[in-house]
Scaffold this motif. Structure first.
Motif, PDB file in Angstrom:
ATOM      1  N   VAL A  16      34.878  61.863 -86.593  1.00 17.51           N
ATOM      2  CA  VAL A  16      34.525  63.212 -87.037  1.00 17.51           C
ATOM      3  C   VAL A  16      33.759  63.975 -85.965  1.00 17.51           C
ATOM      4  N   GLY A  17      32.812  63.309 -85.291  1.00 17.58           N
ATOM      5  CA  GLY A  17      32.012  63.980 -84.278  1.00 17.58           C
ATOM      6  C   GLY A  17      32.781  64.322 -83.016  1.00 17.58           C
ATOM      7  N   GLU A  18      34.008  63.818 -82.867  1.00 18.61           N
ATOM      8  CA  GLU A  18      34.801  64.061 -81.675  1.00 18.61           C
ATOM      9  C   GLU A  18      35.949  65.031 -81.920  1.00 18.61           C
ATOM     10  N   LEU A  19      36.036  65.576 -83.135  1.00 21.69           N
ATOM     11  CA  LEU A  19      37.124  66.472 -83.474  1.00 21.69           C
ATOM     12  C   LEU A  19      36.989  67.804 -82.751  1.00 21.69           C
ATOM     13  N   LYS A  20      38.130  68.332 -82.283  1.00 22.71           N
ATOM     14  CA  LYS A  20      38.165  69.685 -81.757  1.00 22.71           C
ATOM     15  C   LYS A  20      38.049  70.647 -82.939  1.00 22.71           C
ATOM     16  N   PRO A  21      37.702  71.927 -82.692  1.00 22.11           N
ATOM     17  CA  PRO A  21      37.537  72.875 -83.801  1.00 22.11           C
ATOM     18  C   PRO A  21      38.742  72.953 -84.724  1.00 22.11           C
ATOM     19  N   HIS A  22      39.963  73.041 -84.159  1.00 25.30           N
ATOM     20  CA  HIS A  22      41.149  73.163 -85.012  1.00 25.30           C
ATOM     21  C   HIS A  22      41.416  71.872 -85.787  1.00 25.30           C
ATOM     22  N   GLU A  23      41.050  70.721 -85.214  1.00 16.33           N
ATOM     23  CA  GLU A  23      41.219  69.449 -85.918  1.00 16.33           C
ATOM     24  C   GLU A  23      40.220  69.339 -87.071  1.00 16.33           C
ATOM     25  N   LEU A  24      39.012  69.852 -86.856  1.00 16.25           N
ATOM     26  CA  LEU A  24      38.002  69.843 -87.913  1.00 16.25           C
ATOM     27  C   LEU A  24      38.433  70.735 -89.080  1.00 16.25           C
ATOM     28  N   ASP A  26      17.539  66.776 -77.459  1.00 12.64           N
ATOM     29  CA  ASP A  26      18.065  65.756 -78.369  1.00 12.64           C
ATOM     30  C   ASP A  26      19.449  65.288 -77.917  1.00 12.64           C
ATOM     31  N   ALA A  27      20.330  66.242 -77.555  1.00 11.18           N
ATOM     32  CA  ALA A  27      21.685  65.899 -77.112  1.00 11.18           C
ATOM     33  C   ALA A  27      21.659  65.114 -75.808  1.00 11.18           C
ATOM     34  N   LEU A  28      20.742  65.473 -74.911  1.00  9.32           N
ATOM     35  CA  LEU A  28      20.630  64.759 -73.631  1.00  9.32           C
ATOM     36  C   LEU A  28      20.147  63.320 -73.851  1.00  9.32           C
ATOM     37  N   ARG A  29      19.212  63.135 -74.798  1.00  6.15           N
ATOM     38  CA  ARG A  29      18.765  61.775 -75.108  1.00  6.15           C
ATOM     39  C   ARG A  29      19.917  60.939 -75.634  1.00  6.15           C
ATOM     40  N   GLN A  30      20.733  61.550 -76.506  1.00  9.60           N
ATOM     41  CA  GLN A  30      21.884  60.815 -77.045  1.00  9.60           C
ATOM     42  C   GLN A  30      22.904  60.492 -75.960  1.00  9.60           C
ATOM     43  N   GLU A  36      30.817  69.688 -73.899  1.00  4.05           N
ATOM     44  CA  GLU A  36      32.252  69.499 -74.084  1.00  4.05           C
ATOM     45  C   GLU A  36      32.759  70.364 -75.236  1.00  4.05           C
ATOM     46  N   THR A  37      34.086  70.430 -75.369  1.00  3.26           N
ATOM     47  CA  THR A  37      34.677  71.291 -76.399  1.00  3.26           C
ATOM     48  C   THR A  37      34.396  70.802 -77.814  1.00  3.26           C
ATOM     49  N   ASN A  38      33.973  69.530 -77.951  1.00  3.06           N
ATOM     50  CA  ASN A  38      33.623  69.033 -79.294  1.00  3.06           C
ATOM     51  C   ASN A  38      32.125  69.150 -79.574  1.00  3.06           C
ATOM     52  N   GLY A  39      31.382  69.793 -78.649  1.00  4.33           N
ATOM     53  CA  GLY A  39      29.960  70.034 -78.866  1.00  4.33           C
ATOM     54  C   GLY A  39      29.049  68.980 -78.272  1.00  4.33           C
ATOM     55  N   LYS A  40      29.603  67.868 -77.818  1.00  3.31           N
ATOM     56  CA  LYS A  40      28.773  66.831 -77.211  1.00  3.31           C
ATOM     57  C   LYS A  40      28.457  67.170 -75.762  1.00  3.31           C
ATOM     58  N   ILE A  41      27.414  66.521 -75.240  1.00  4.62           N
ATOM     59  CA  ILE A  41      26.993  66.785 -73.859  1.00  4.62           C
ATOM     60  C   ILE A  41      27.242  65.557 -72.994  1.00  4.62           C
ATOM     61  N   SER A  42      27.906  65.783 -71.866  1.00  6.85           N
ATOM     62  CA  SER A  42      28.118  64.728 -70.874  1.00  6.85           C
ATOM     63  C   SER A  42      27.165  64.967 -69.709  1.00  6.85           C
ATOM     64  N   VAL A  43      26.612  63.882 -69.170  1.00 11.59           N
ATOM     65  CA  VAL A  43      25.559  63.994 -68.159  1.00 11.59           C
ATOM     66  C   VAL A  43      25.935  63.255 -66.882  1.00 11.59           C
ATOM     67  N   LEU A  44      25.679  63.898 -65.749  1.00 10.10           N
ATOM     68  CA  LEU A  44      25.786  63.250 -64.436  1.00 10.10           C
ATOM     69  C   LEU A  44      24.388  63.198 -63.836  1.00 10.10           C
ATOM     70  N   LEU A  45      23.884  61.984 -63.593  1.00  9.79           N
ATOM     71  CA  LEU A  45      22.544  61.824 -63.041  1.00  9.79           C
ATOM     72  C   LEU A  45      22.529  62.119 -61.548  1.00  9.79           C
ATOM     73  N   LYS A  46      21.365  62.512 -61.051  1.00 11.83           N
ATOM     74  CA  LYS A  46      21.202  62.664 -59.610  1.00 11.83           C
ATOM     75  C   LYS A  46      21.390  61.295 -58.956  1.00 11.83           C
TER      76      LYS A  46
END
Length: 224
Positions: free
Chosen positions: A27-35, A117-121, A136-146
């Motif tokens: 559910v948390g990975e659904l795109k808007p139209h899929e939701l 909160d999203a960065l901690r997750q 990302e398009t599903n609302g989640k945040i992807s992180v690249l560390l220094k």
């Protein structure tokens, strides 16, 4: 009562088939139209359960129509960047080269608390360690560390390692599993050989996996 039971089973099967056709996203990975499709499926499936006088076709036809539309949109989206961007949106840099884009944060109605909160997750507890962060398009945040905060890997110190491949489940709940992943198969003779090498009986094992190098991992069943 029998009619309610039969209708419930039929609707359950229809919804399961529909969800399977949509793919394996959570559910948390659904795109808007899929939701949207998921919400509509839930709403349509409930109505015939509340009103037994309603023909099941009034439920089945909309479900099949929604899934058909979802498949059509997915196929077209694979060939059209513009449609994909229109329906799914685009990933957005919220942090770029270590700098937080406060304007975008406000435009997307993200509070600082939401961001932290999203960065901690995403596994990052300090903003000064982040080089880039993408919503990302599903609302989640992807992180690249220094680079100085990235975990050290074997390649960084020129250490040679062996590839073992992903472990494949061969025994689950005391039963041999010849085909766990799609086309990844292992014969019963091979499983028996692994059991012999471990000196164990199939029925006494809760979980047993084996990787490409032949390394096994075993969890025995607890004696009750």
């Amino acid at each position: 009562m029998a009619i309610i039971f039969i209708r419930s089973v039929i609707i359950y099967i229809l919804v399961i088939v529909a969800v399977r056709l949509m793919g394996k996203r959570q559910v948390g990975e659904l795109k808007p139209h899929e939701l949207v499709i998921t919400i509509l499926l839930s709403a349509v499936a409930v109505v015939p359960l509340e009103d037994n006088s309603m023909p099941l076709a009034n439920c089945a036809i909309p479900i099949l129509l929604f899934i058909s539309l979802e498949i059509i949109v997915a196929v077209i989206s694979m060939k059209s960047y513009k449609l994909r961007d229109l329906i799914q949106g685009k990933p957005i840099f919220i942090i770029r080269r270590g700098k937080l884009n406060q304007r975008l944060l406000k435009d997307m109605r993200f509070t600082v608390d939401d961001l932290v909160d999203a960065l901690r997750q995403a596994g990052s507890f300090s903003l000064d360690e982040i080089e880039d962060a993408v919503i990302e398009t599903n609302g989640k945040i992807s992180v690249l560390l220094k680079s100085q905060y990235k975990p050290l890997c074997a390649n960084d110190i020129s250490l040679k390692t062996d590839e073992h491949g992903m472990p494949i489940t061969v025994i689950m709940d005391g039963k041999a599993v010849e085909e766990y992943f799609n086309k990844e198969k292992i014969s019963k003779a091979q499983i028996k050989l692994l059991l012999t090498s471990e000196g164990k009986d199939e029925s006494d094992i809760m979980l047993m996996t084996v990787d490409d190098s032949g390394k096994t991992f075993v969890i025995d069943k607890e004696k009750v």
